[in-house]
Design an enzyme around this catalytic site. Structure first.
Site, PDB file in Angstrom:
ATOM      1  N   GLY A  14       0.846  -1.178   0.171  1.00 34.17           N
ATOM      2  CA  GLY A  14       0.252   0.062   0.026  1.00 34.17           C
ATOM      3  C   GLY A  14       0.843   1.309  -0.053  1.00 34.17           C
ATOM      4  O   GLY A  14       2.231   1.368   0.126  1.00 34.17           O
ATOM      5  N   ILE A  16       2.306   5.051   0.961  1.00 33.90           N
ATOM      6  CA  ILE A  16       3.195   5.630   2.084  1.00 33.90           C
ATOM      7  C   ILE A  16       1.918   6.224   3.018  1.00 33.90           C
ATOM      8  O   ILE A  16       0.802   6.684   2.469  1.00 33.90           O
ATOM      9  CB  ILE A  16       3.901   6.758   1.859  1.00 33.90           C
ATOM     10  CG1 ILE A  16       4.848   6.534   0.816  1.00 33.90           C
ATOM     11  CG2 ILE A  16       4.576   7.479   2.950  1.00 33.90           C
ATOM     12  CD1 ILE A  16       5.683   7.603   0.164  1.00 33.90           C
ATOM     13  N   GLY A  17       1.916   5.558   4.218  1.00 33.19           N
ATOM     14  CA  GLY A  17       0.814   6.306   5.187  1.00 33.19           C
ATOM     15  C   GLY A  17      -0.479   5.393   5.223  1.00 33.19           C
ATOM     16  O   GLY A  17      -1.262   5.741   6.002  1.00 33.19           O
ATOM     17  N   GLY A  19      -0.860   2.431   6.480  1.00 36.29           N
ATOM     18  CA  GLY A  19      -1.239   1.520   7.844  1.00 36.29           C
ATOM     19  C   GLY A  19      -0.580   0.259   7.656  1.00 36.29           C
ATOM     20  O   GLY A  19      -0.911  -0.571   8.531  1.00 36.29           O
ATOM     21  N   LYS A  20       0.350  -0.021   6.771  1.00 35.77           N
ATOM     22  CA  LYS A  20       0.874  -1.419   6.381  1.00 35.77           C
ATOM     23  C   LYS A  20       1.548  -1.742   7.799  1.00 35.77           C
ATOM     24  O   LYS A  20       1.462  -2.875   8.272  1.00 35.77           O
ATOM     25  CB  LYS A  20       1.949  -1.390   5.270  1.00 35.77           C
ATOM     26  CG  LYS A  20       1.248  -0.853   4.073  1.00 35.77           C
ATOM     27  CD  LYS A  20       2.341  -0.680   2.924  1.00 35.77           C
ATOM     28  CE  LYS A  20       3.558   0.035   3.140  1.00 35.77           C
ATOM     29  NZ  LYS A  20       2.999   1.543   3.426  1.00 35.77           N
ATOM     30  N   THR A  22       1.416  -1.100  10.922  1.00 38.34           N
ATOM     31  CA  THR A  22       0.620  -1.473  12.025  1.00 38.34           C
ATOM     32  C   THR A  22      -0.159  -2.679  11.865  1.00 38.34           C
ATOM     33  O   THR A  22      -0.163  -3.645  12.765  1.00 38.34           O
ATOM     34  CB  THR A  22      -0.318  -0.270  12.190  1.00 38.34           C
ATOM     35  OG1 THR A  22       0.129   0.895  12.147  1.00 38.34           O
ATOM     36  CG2 THR A  22      -1.264  -0.521  13.330  1.00 38.34           C
ATOM     37  N   TYR A  50      14.229  12.695   0.183  1.00 31.29           N
ATOM     38  CA  TYR A  50      13.208  13.764   0.329  1.00 31.29           C
ATOM     39  C   TYR A  50      13.551  15.037   0.076  1.00 31.29           C
ATOM     40  O   TYR A  50      12.897  16.020  -0.395  1.00 31.29           O
ATOM     41  CB  TYR A  50      12.243  13.403   1.497  1.00 31.29           C
ATOM     42  CG  TYR A  50      11.482  12.238   1.328  1.00 31.29           C
ATOM     43  CD1 TYR A  50      10.240  12.128   0.542  1.00 31.29           C
ATOM     44  CD2 TYR A  50      11.490  11.199   2.340  1.00 31.29           C
ATOM     45  CE1 TYR A  50       9.451  11.144   0.038  1.00 31.29           C
ATOM     46  CE2 TYR A  50      10.344   9.951   2.050  1.00 31.29           C
ATOM     47  CZ  TYR A  50       9.398  10.162   1.075  1.00 31.29           C
ATOM     48  OH  TYR A  50       8.783   9.098   1.066  1.00 31.29           O
ATOM     49  N   GLN A  61      16.634   3.627  -4.421  1.00 35.22           N
ATOM     50  CA  GLN A  61      15.859   2.327  -4.544  1.00 35.22           C
ATOM     51  C   GLN A  61      16.723   1.150  -4.804  1.00 35.22           C
ATOM     52  O   GLN A  61      16.172  -0.071  -4.495  1.00 35.22           O
ATOM     53  CB  GLN A  61      15.529   2.723  -6.240  1.00 35.22           C
ATOM     54  CG  GLN A  61      14.176   4.092  -6.136  1.00 35.22           C
ATOM     55  CD  GLN A  61      13.007   3.632  -5.220  1.00 35.22           C
ATOM     56  OE1 GLN A  61      12.460   4.446  -4.638  1.00 35.22           O
ATOM     57  NE2 GLN A  61      12.669   2.504  -5.143  1.00 35.22           N
ATOM     58  N   ASP A  85       6.229  -6.257   5.409  1.00 34.84           N
ATOM     59  CA  ASP A  85       5.815  -4.850   4.929  1.00 34.84           C
ATOM     60  C   ASP A  85       6.314  -4.517   3.470  1.00 34.84           C
ATOM     61  O   ASP A  85       7.534  -4.189   3.629  1.00 34.84           O
ATOM     62  CB  ASP A  85       6.184  -3.843   6.038  1.00 34.84           C
ATOM     63  CG  ASP A  85       5.721  -2.477   5.958  1.00 34.84           C
ATOM     64  OD1 ASP A  85       5.544  -2.091   4.883  1.00 34.84           O
ATOM     65  OD2 ASP A  85       5.840  -1.692   6.988  1.00 34.84           O
TER      66      ASP A  85
END
Length: 201
Positions: A14, A16-17, A19-20, A22, A50, A61, A85
């Site tokens: 999924g 970024i952010g 919830g993977k 968790t 970033y 990468q 993850d």
């Protein structure tokens, strides 16, 4: 669902952010699976990337691919089922966005693609991919709430592009392995996810 199947390999995927991390932790604990986490605190490129994507996109990468491939080998050689993850197949989502935006040079993109093709030519897909489908605006809200300094520069535009490429990637990889797509705009109970896994196994 139990851990009698030593070869069971689950990947949580999924944006970024989403919830993977968790979910990976709670599922792994509940099922007594080996847990393989995303490298965040031990990623030396993340903050630099970033700050300056053009300079650090390619080495980051390669670092991530190397890390995930090492995890893949550990999973393959383990005597316990696993939950991971992000898998080694997933980085192409980010690479494609970086290339589309002109951040990755043609030469770097070609080199990366050839590397991945050669390394993954004889690998095994996860038995199941759990895709956490989350609106990019919700992802951005969660990113801000967790407050990682290295993620302060993540924009909604970037998350929207990742979502588009994630959807394309999920459509493609579903031809090769089982995919459970879950609307994760609202967090679900871990036991409900386990019931979904039991139905698909």
């Amino acid at each position: 669902m139990n851990n009698n199947n030593k070869q069971m390999k689950i990947c949580v995927s999924g944006n970024i952010g989403a919830g993977k991390s968790t979910l990976v932790k709670s599922l792994g604990t509940e099922l007594d699976f080996n847990i393989y986490r995303e490298p965040v605190l031990d990623n030396p490129y993340l903050g630099l990337f970033y700050q300056d994507m053009k300079t650090y996109a390619f080495p980051m990468q390669v670092f991530l691919f190397n890390h995930r491939y090492r995890q893949y080998l550990d999973i393959l050689n383990s005597n316990k089922p696993s939950i991971q993850d992000r898998s080694v197949y997933e980085d192409q989502v980010f690479v494609n966005v970086l290339y589309e935006d002109g951040i990755l040079l043609d030469l770097d993109y070609k080199t990366y693609k050839e590397l991945v093709k050669n390394v993954l030519s004889n690998t095994e897909y996860p038995n199941i991919i759990i895709y956490l489908d989350v609106d990019p605006r919700e992802c951005l809200k969660r990113i801000k709430n967790r407050g990682r300094k290295c993620e302060e520069g993540i924009t909604l535009e970037y998350l929207i592009k990742l979502k588009k490429h994630y959807d394309l990637w999920i459509d493609n990889i579903s031809n090769y392995t089982k995919v459970i797509r879950i609307n994760w705009n609202t967090f679900k109970n871990t036991k409900d996810v386990i019931e979904l896994l039991q139905l698909r196994c």
